[in-house]
Design an enzyme around this catalytic site. Sequence first.
Site, short mmCIF file in Angstrom:
data_model
loop_
_atom_site.label_atom_id
_atom_site.label_comp_id
_atom_site.label_asym_id
_atom_site.label_seq_id
_atom_site.Cartn_x
_atom_site.Cartn_y
_atom_site.Cartn_z
N ARG A 1 6.35 31.02 24.37
CA ARG A 1 5.71 29.59 23.83
C ARG A 1 7.08 29.13 22.98
O ARG A 1 8.02 30.04 22.52
CB ARG A 1 4.58 30.07 22.67
CG ARG A 1 3.29 30.65 23.09
CD ARG A 1 2.69 29.21 23.74
NE ARG A 1 1.56 29.43 24.30
CZ ARG A 1 0.97 29.82 25.45
NH1 ARG A 1 1.86 29.89 26.50
NH2 ARG A 1 -0.19 29.86 25.85
N ASP B 1 10.58 27.59 30.04
CA ASP B 1 9.29 27.29 30.63
C ASP B 1 8.31 26.61 29.74
O ASP B 1 7.64 25.94 29.84
CB ASP B 1 8.44 28.29 31.22
CG ASP B 1 7.46 27.83 31.95
OD1 ASP B 1 7.70 26.89 33.04
OD2 ASP B 1 6.26 28.30 31.82
N GLU C 1 6.42 20.57 23.27
CA GLU C 1 5.80 20.31 24.53
C GLU C 1 4.80 19.32 24.85
O GLU C 1 4.49 18.75 25.87
CB GLU C 1 5.89 21.89 25.49
CG GLU C 1 4.77 22.48 25.21
CD GLU C 1 4.62 23.70 26.08
OE1 GLU C 1 5.45 24.25 26.32
OE2 GLU C 1 3.30 23.92 26.58
N HIS D 1 6.16 24.43 32.12
CA HIS D 1 5.19 25.23 31.47
C HIS D 1 4.38 25.45 32.89
O HIS D 1 3.20 25.26 32.96
CB HIS D 1 4.03 24.83 30.42
CG HIS D 1 3.35 25.97 29.81
ND1 HIS D 1 3.25 25.74 28.37
CD2 HIS D 1 2.88 27.02 30.19
CE1 HIS D 1 2.77 26.94 28.01
NE2 HIS D 1 2.51 27.49 29.15
P1 NAI Z 1 -0.02 40.63 25.76
O1 NAI Z 1 -1.03 40.26 24.66
O2 NAI Z 1 -0.30 41.50 26.94
O3 NAI Z 1 1.36 41.18 25.29
C1 NAI Z 1 2.17 40.73 24.10
C2 NAI Z 1 2.96 41.93 23.67
O4 NAI Z 1 3.83 41.32 22.54
C3 NAI Z 1 2.16 42.89 23.04
O5 NAI Z 1 2.74 44.20 23.73
C4 NAI Z 1 2.50 42.82 21.52
O6 NAI Z 1 2.52 44.01 20.76
C5 NAI Z 1 3.76 42.31 21.50
N1 NAI Z 1 4.28 41.80 20.41
C6 NAI Z 1 3.66 40.93 19.36
N2 NAI Z 1 4.40 40.72 18.33
C7 NAI Z 1 5.58 40.93 18.78
C8 NAI Z 1 6.98 41.06 17.85
N3 NAI Z 1 7.02 40.55 16.71
N4 NAI Z 1 8.05 41.58 18.56
C9 NAI Z 1 8.00 42.25 19.84
N5 NAI Z 1 6.60 42.36 20.46
C10 NAI Z 1 5.69 41.79 19.99
O7 NAI Z 1 0.63 39.09 26.35
P2 NAI Z 1 0.82 38.73 27.54
O8 NAI Z 1 -0.33 38.42 28.70
O9 NAI Z 1 1.94 39.46 28.25
O10 NAI Z 1 1.58 37.22 27.42
C11 NAI Z 1 2.73 36.96 26.48
C12 NAI Z 1 3.02 35.72 26.11
O11 NAI Z 1 3.19 35.10 27.37
C13 NAI Z 1 1.58 35.05 25.79
O12 NAI Z 1 1.16 35.20 24.25
C14 NAI Z 1 1.85 33.55 26.11
O13 NAI Z 1 2.23 32.77 24.90
C15 NAI Z 1 2.91 33.58 27.07
N6 NAI Z 1 2.21 33.00 28.49
C16 NAI Z 1 2.95 31.73 28.67
C17 NAI Z 1 2.71 31.59 30.24
C18 NAI Z 1 3.33 30.57 30.97
O14 NAI Z 1 2.87 30.03 31.62
N7 NAI Z 1 4.60 30.08 30.61
C19 NAI Z 1 1.21 31.98 30.76
C20 NAI Z 1 0.80 33.12 29.92
C21 NAI Z 1 1.03 33.67 28.89
#
Ligand code: NAI
Length: 332
Positions: free
Chosen positions: A235, A259, A264, A296
């Site tokens: 993000r 990305d 955005e 994105h």
């Molecule tokens: P997820 O929920 O499976 O994993 C997120 C991880 O980040 C968790 O293990 C959590 O413990 C950790 N986390 C939370 N706060 C943290 C911090 N302060 N420091 C270090 N780690 C921390 O989420 P997922 O599916 O892996 O997605 C991650 C992010 O990717 C989403 O929140 C979304 O913003 C982004 N995303 C981007 C996309 C794109 O097209 N560019 C598409 C899908 C998701």
Amino acid sequence: MKVAVFSTKPYDEKFLTLANTGACPHELVFFEPRLSEATAALANGFDVVCAFVNDDVSAGVLSQLAAGGTRVVALRCAGFNNVDLQAAQTLGIDVVRVPAYSPYAVAEHTAALILTLNRQIHRAYHRIRDGNFSLDGLLGFDLRGRTVGVIGTGRIGLEVVRIMRGFDCRVLCNDSSPNPTARQLGAEYVDLDTLIRTADIVTLHCPLTPETHHLIDADAVAKMKAGVMLINTSRGALLDTSAIIQSLKSGHIGYLGLDVYEEEDDLFFEDLSNQVIQDDVFARLLTFPNVVITGHQAFFTRNAMENIALTTLGNITELEQTGKCANTLGAQ
Ligand code: NAI
């Protein structure tokens, strides 16, 4: 259920329509505008609003939706930083999302940015088409043996670990909930400070929350290795973009792959090629030869789109039939 789909692009309509073939298909109505206070009235009389990453699902919009009879907001994405979950709960609106549709899509796009920046593919592409076969300025480095820092090792971060271990990189991770599979893959968990100071490539895969807003600010950048590669497919507001620009100007950040971008919503997903970009910060980013930005699109694979459509409609059906859904978000 009657579903108002906001921010519709032709591909959304295609994949949602193809997936809407269950025993009781939903009545999908596609709206091009983004959801906002100005457009929320379009959803009057709809049980469900289907929203995407840059739709405004703040308290004011939710109040309008509730007054118009909407009972469900079905996000067709994983991130939910654009939703006021507390307000939704107060108004009795269920918010569901698609927690996982293809972590591979985002992880592979992350790898694409790393490889593009390192081997200067974006510049080589234009040079060759211009008949310029000089290699000056295209020097890369072997990924093998380099240290990659992965911040956030949930679904996407884990796949990034897997890919980078495949390149024989050393992988350092930071996450308050360490992932045992990442350790099995040979990654090591360290504190954020150590990761930032040690990594040759830093890549962000944590959600945007008040705690992670501007996680990478001027102080964090100053601790990074000179020439570091910074990648953000998570993000935009995880980075303080102005601080990043200062560091690109000084040469401290060697490569930047994005990305996502803080502001955005005013740019991405639209064809603005006939307009003057008004965002000076974004325009400045575009001037650096060592910056690659995609709009994105990391999630945007056929597989992910199919899964998003199936899960989004499945969430709505589950709520309709049982009043509950495993993908419901609770107020934080
Ligand atoms: P997820 O929920 O499976 O994993 C997120 C991880 O980040 C968790 O293990 C959590 O413990 C950790 N986390 C939370 N706060 C943290 C911090 N302060 N420091 C270090 N780690 C921390 O989420 P997922 O599916 O892996 O997605 C991650 C992010 O990717 C989403 O929140 C979304 O913003 C982004 N995303 C981007 C996309 C794109 O097209 N560019 C598409 C899908 C998701």
